[in-house]
Design an enzyme around this catalytic site. Structure first.
Site, PDB file in Angstrom:
ATOM      1  N   ASN A   1     134.511 -28.627 -53.452  1.00 13.83           N
ATOM      2  CA  ASN A   1     134.218 -28.688 -54.856  1.00 13.83           C
ATOM      3  C   ASN A   1     135.581 -28.304 -55.535  1.00 13.83           C
ATOM      4  OD1 ASN A   1     134.256 -25.678 -55.623  1.00 13.83           O
ATOM      5  ND2 ASN A   1     132.330 -25.797 -54.049  1.00 13.83           N
TER       6      ASN A   1
ATOM      7  N   ASP B   1     126.278 -25.526 -50.653  1.00 12.45           N
ATOM      8  CA  ASP B   1     124.939 -25.182 -50.551  1.00 12.45           C
ATOM      9  C   ASP B   1     124.629 -25.894 -48.952  1.00 12.45           C
ATOM     10  OD1 ASP B   1     123.952 -23.773 -52.565  1.00 12.45           O
ATOM     11  OD2 ASP B   1     123.929 -25.513 -53.761  1.00 12.45           O
TER      12      ASP B   1
ATOM     13  N   LYS C   1     138.889 -37.164 -35.352  1.00 13.14           N
ATOM     14  CA  LYS C   1     138.898 -38.008 -36.710  1.00 13.14           C
ATOM     15  C   LYS C   1     137.926 -39.016 -36.728  1.00 13.14           C
ATOM     16  CE  LYS C   1     142.056 -40.126 -39.819  1.00 13.14           C
ATOM     17  NZ  LYS C   1     143.205 -40.773 -40.017  1.00 13.14           N
TER      18      LYS C   1
ATOM     19  N   PHE D   1     127.280 -16.059 -60.610  1.00 16.27           N
ATOM     20  CA  PHE D   1     127.730 -16.717 -61.718  1.00 16.27           C
ATOM     21  C   PHE D   1     126.989 -18.283 -61.558  1.00 16.27           C
ATOM     22  CE2 PHE D   1     131.982 -15.898 -63.756  1.00 16.27           C
ATOM     23  CZ  PHE D   1     132.255 -14.787 -63.322  1.00 16.27           C
TER      24      PHE D   1
ATOM     25  N   LYS E   1     118.087 -18.436 -61.747  1.00 20.89           N
ATOM     26  CA  LYS E   1     118.968 -18.166 -60.594  1.00 20.89           C
ATOM     27  C   LYS E   1     118.973 -16.469 -60.668  1.00 20.89           C
ATOM     28  CE  LYS E   1     121.713 -21.955 -60.087  1.00 20.89           C
ATOM     29  NZ  LYS E   1     122.900 -22.711 -60.721  1.00 20.89           N
TER      30      LYS E   1
ATOM     31  N   LYS F   1     117.447 -14.819 -57.528  1.00 13.23           N
ATOM     32  CA  LYS F   1     118.430 -14.235 -56.408  1.00 13.23           C
ATOM     33  C   LYS F   1     118.351 -12.684 -56.634  1.00 13.23           C
ATOM     34  CE  LYS F   1     121.159 -18.354 -56.057  1.00 13.23           C
ATOM     35  NZ  LYS F   1     122.429 -19.030 -55.458  1.00 13.23           N
TER      36      LYS F   1
HETATM   37  O1  PMT Z   1     137.350 -20.960 -59.671  1.00 18.05           O
HETATM   38  P1  PMT Z   1     137.495 -21.544 -61.107  1.00 18.05           P
HETATM   39  O2  PMT Z   1     138.260 -22.929 -61.131  1.00 18.05           O
HETATM   40  O3  PMT Z   1     138.040 -20.516 -62.124  1.00 18.05           O
HETATM   41  O4  PMT Z   1     135.942 -21.826 -61.736  1.00 18.05           O
HETATM   42  C1  PMT Z   1     135.282 -20.840 -61.827  1.00 18.05           C
HETATM   43  C2  PMT Z   1     133.881 -21.332 -61.509  1.00 18.05           C
HETATM   44  C3  PMT Z   1     133.442 -21.970 -62.634  1.00 18.05           C
HETATM   45  C4  PMT Z   1     133.583 -21.434 -59.873  1.00 18.05           C
HETATM   46  C5  PMT Z   1     132.917 -20.019 -61.545  1.00 18.05           C
HETATM   47  O5  PMT Z   1     132.827 -19.161 -62.789  1.00 18.05           O
HETATM   48  C6  PMT Z   1     131.344 -20.336 -61.238  1.00 18.05           C
HETATM   49  O6  PMT Z   1     130.367 -20.467 -62.230  1.00 18.05           O
HETATM   50  N1  PMT Z   1     131.003 -20.015 -60.031  1.00 18.05           N
HETATM   51  C7  PMT Z   1     129.502 -20.355 -59.651  1.00 18.05           C
HETATM   52  C8  PMT Z   1     129.192 -21.933 -59.333  1.00 18.05           C
HETATM   53  C9  PMT Z   1     128.052 -22.051 -59.070  1.00 18.05           C
HETATM   54  O7  PMT Z   1     127.496 -23.005 -59.796  1.00 18.05           O
HETATM   55  O8  PMT Z   1     127.410 -21.634 -58.301  1.00 18.05           O
HETATM   56  P2  PMT Z   1     125.748 -22.011 -57.775  1.00 18.05           P
HETATM   57  O9  PMT Z   1     124.895 -22.182 -58.994  1.00 18.05           O
HETATM   58  O10 PMT Z   1     126.025 -23.088 -56.826  1.00 18.05           O
HETATM   59  O11 PMT Z   1     125.409 -20.555 -57.254  1.00 18.05           O
HETATM   60  C10 PMT Z   1     124.893 -19.399 -58.143  1.00 18.05           C
HETATM   61  C11 PMT Z   1     125.475 -18.569 -57.562  1.00 18.05           C
HETATM   62  O12 PMT Z   1     124.943 -18.227 -56.087  1.00 18.05           O
HETATM   63  C12 PMT Z   1     127.038 -18.190 -57.459  1.00 18.05           C
HETATM   64  O13 PMT Z   1     127.215 -16.758 -57.664  1.00 18.05           O
HETATM   65  C13 PMT Z   1     127.246 -18.511 -55.936  1.00 18.05           C
HETATM   66  O14 PMT Z   1     128.427 -17.514 -55.507  1.00 18.05           O
HETATM   67  C14 PMT Z   1     126.140 -18.052 -55.457  1.00 18.05           C
HETATM   68  N2  PMT Z   1     125.802 -18.803 -53.813  1.00 18.05           N
HETATM   69  C15 PMT Z   1     125.617 -20.119 -54.123  1.00 18.05           C
HETATM   70  C16 PMT Z   1     125.123 -20.798 -52.961  1.00 18.05           C
HETATM   71  C17 PMT Z   1     125.460 -19.973 -51.608  1.00 18.05           C
HETATM   72  N3  PMT Z   1     125.111 -20.938 -50.695  1.00 18.05           N
HETATM   73  N4  PMT Z   1     125.751 -18.946 -51.579  1.00 18.05           N
HETATM   74  C18 PMT Z   1     125.957 -18.024 -52.766  1.00 18.05           C
HETATM   75  O15 PMT Z   1     126.200 -16.936 -52.664  1.00 18.05           O
END
Ligand code: PMT
Length: 398
Positions: free
Chosen positions: A207, A276, A286, A322, A336, A340
């Site tokens: 991503n 995810d 390949k 985040f 979330k 979580k």
């Molecule tokens: O890295 P940059 O370019 O500075 O950008 C920052 C950012 C936009 C990536 C950051 O600020 C941010 O928002 N990160 C979370 C991205 C996101 O949307 O994550 P999510 O909605 O898929 O997951 C929510 C939370 O669960 C996150 O804290 C993630 O780390 C966590 N997660 C998600 C999926 C997974 N399998 N394991 C996790 O721990």
């Protein structure tokens, strides 16, 4: 050392007071004036107040080295331009270096040394779209601002545009330079960047995360005295000095390190954009474009949700997630937070200019466990990192 840049505006007379106050506090103040500034205040005034020579020209042969602009950019702990005219802001935003002050500003490494700009101009000029745009650009690049005040202006108008008072600018300078060791004794674990989920030896799913948000958090926490464990997906960033860094590639690798180290942490902040899903089968060779093969389906399987697992296990650590959303920001992020079992979630609105992936700045809302929401204005990721750390500490103290 404080480098004080003075440009040609009536508020230049206040720079004398700023220099006087800073010297009284024990600062070494080096003044660089533009030629126009000399129409408002004399170099002799500034030299007398600071006890140092005042420079204006790129070709001042009284200076001991031939690389004056580089020395002046590297030596100060902070550079302040007060007043900063519309012209100076435009030049810095456009990378124009046509005198000593603008050349020094171009040579300052913003990652290492803060630059504080104190705009001063007539209200109509301040609100001109070009000036507004320049200020936005500079904020996004990491320049700090002493925002102009409203009141009587030299031209007789009443409105926004007066330079901030010297005492206020001095407080901002002290704030930017202050190292508050308020995280001494605390261990902060931060995850940053994207994950890569391999498809074959050369391809992967990933991503847009650059890792900047997580690295800035790590830098801020380190500055404040924390032990920092940074678990980073692939990025091109230089890690902050003095932290413990663990590089990982995939979500499963990140999961393994986080679980192994989690008992060390008092605070866990998960900025990483974790995939995810991952390809169920990783091809050993390949994948080839075989003749007649016009479609290719890839079966994906779920990755562990690291944050959810941390929330379920919930030890004594303060847990911050985040969320990057393109719609229903607050509702999706709040879901979330509860699903979580988090203490705080930082919701990025990806539809906002200057927010989210890759940017130097971010625009977020903080959502707390009691459901309250704090909307935070656009700021650099470093400023935001300090603000998030402030909120965590307040919560831990309460
Ligand atoms: O890295 P940059 O370019 O500075 O950008 C920052 C950012 C936009 C990536 C950051 O600020 C941010 O928002 N990160 C979370 C991205 C996101 O949307 O994550 P999510 O909605 O898929 O997951 C929510 C939370 O669960 C996150 O804290 C993630 O780390 C966590 N997660 C998600 C999926 C997974 N399998 N394991 C996790 O721990």
């Amino acid at each position: 050392m404080l480098l004080l840049g003075i440009t040609g505006g009536i508020a230049a007379y206040k720079s004398a007071e700023l220099a006087r106050l800073a010297v009284k506090k024990g600062a070494v103040v080096q003044v660089v004036m533009t030629e126009n500034a000399k129409n408002f205040i004399t170099p002799l005034t500034m030299r007398t107040l600071t006890g140092r020579p005042v420079y204006s020209s790129l070709f001042d042969f009284s200076y001991s080295s031939a690389t004056m602009h580089i020395d002046l950019a590297r030596e100060p702990d902070i550079t302040v331009v007060a007043p900063a005219t519309a012209n100076l802001l435009g030049k810095v935003a456009s990378g124009i270096a046509d005198d000593l002050l603008s050349t020094v500003l171009l040579a300052v490494d913003l990652k290492k040394r803060p630059v504080l700009l104190a705009p001063s101009m007539n209200t109509a000029m301040l609100h001109h779209p070009s000036v507004r745009n320049n200020i936005d650009v500079l904020r996004r690049r990491g320049y700090f601002f002493a925002d102009p005040l409203s009141g009587d202006l030299a031209c007789g108008d009443v409105g926004e545009g007066r330079m901030a008072e010297p005492e206020q600018i001095l407080r901002l300078i002290e704030d930017k330079l202050a190292v508050h060791p308020d995280f001494n004794g605390l261990t902060v674990m931060i995850t940053a960047g994207p994950t890569r989920e391999p498809l074959d030896p050369v391809r992967f799913l990933s991503n847009r995360s650059s890792g900047k948000m997580g690295y800035e958090l790590a830098r801020a926490a380190k500055e404040r005295g924390a032990r920092v464990l940074l678990i980073s997906g692939p990025t091109f960033l230089e890690p902050p000095q003095g932290i413990e860094l663990y590089y990982v590639e995939s979500a499963r690798e990140m999961h393994a390190v986080v679980m192994e180290k989690r008992s060390l942490a008092d605070i866990i902040i998960k900025t990483a954009a974790v995939a995810d899903f991952r390809p169920e089968d990783i091809q050993m060779q390949k994948i080839k474009k075989k003749k007649g093969l016009n479609e290719l389906s890839i079966k994906l399987t779920r990755n562990p949700d690291i944050l959810k697992e941390l929330g379920l296990l919930k030890g004594d650590y303060f847990l911050v997630g985040f969320a990057a959303e393109t719609e229903n920001l607050i509702a999706n992020a709040r879901k979330k937070l509860y699903d979580k079992n988090l203490d705080l979630i930082v919701a990025n609105d990806l539809t906002q200019k200057g927010a989210g992936f890759l940017e130097e700045t971010n625009k977020v809302s903080l959502i707390y466990r009691d459901g309250s929401v704090e909307d935070i204005p656009l700021m650099t990721k470093f400023e935001l990192s300090h603000l998030i750390l402030d909120r965590i500490l307040n919560w831990k103290k309460s």
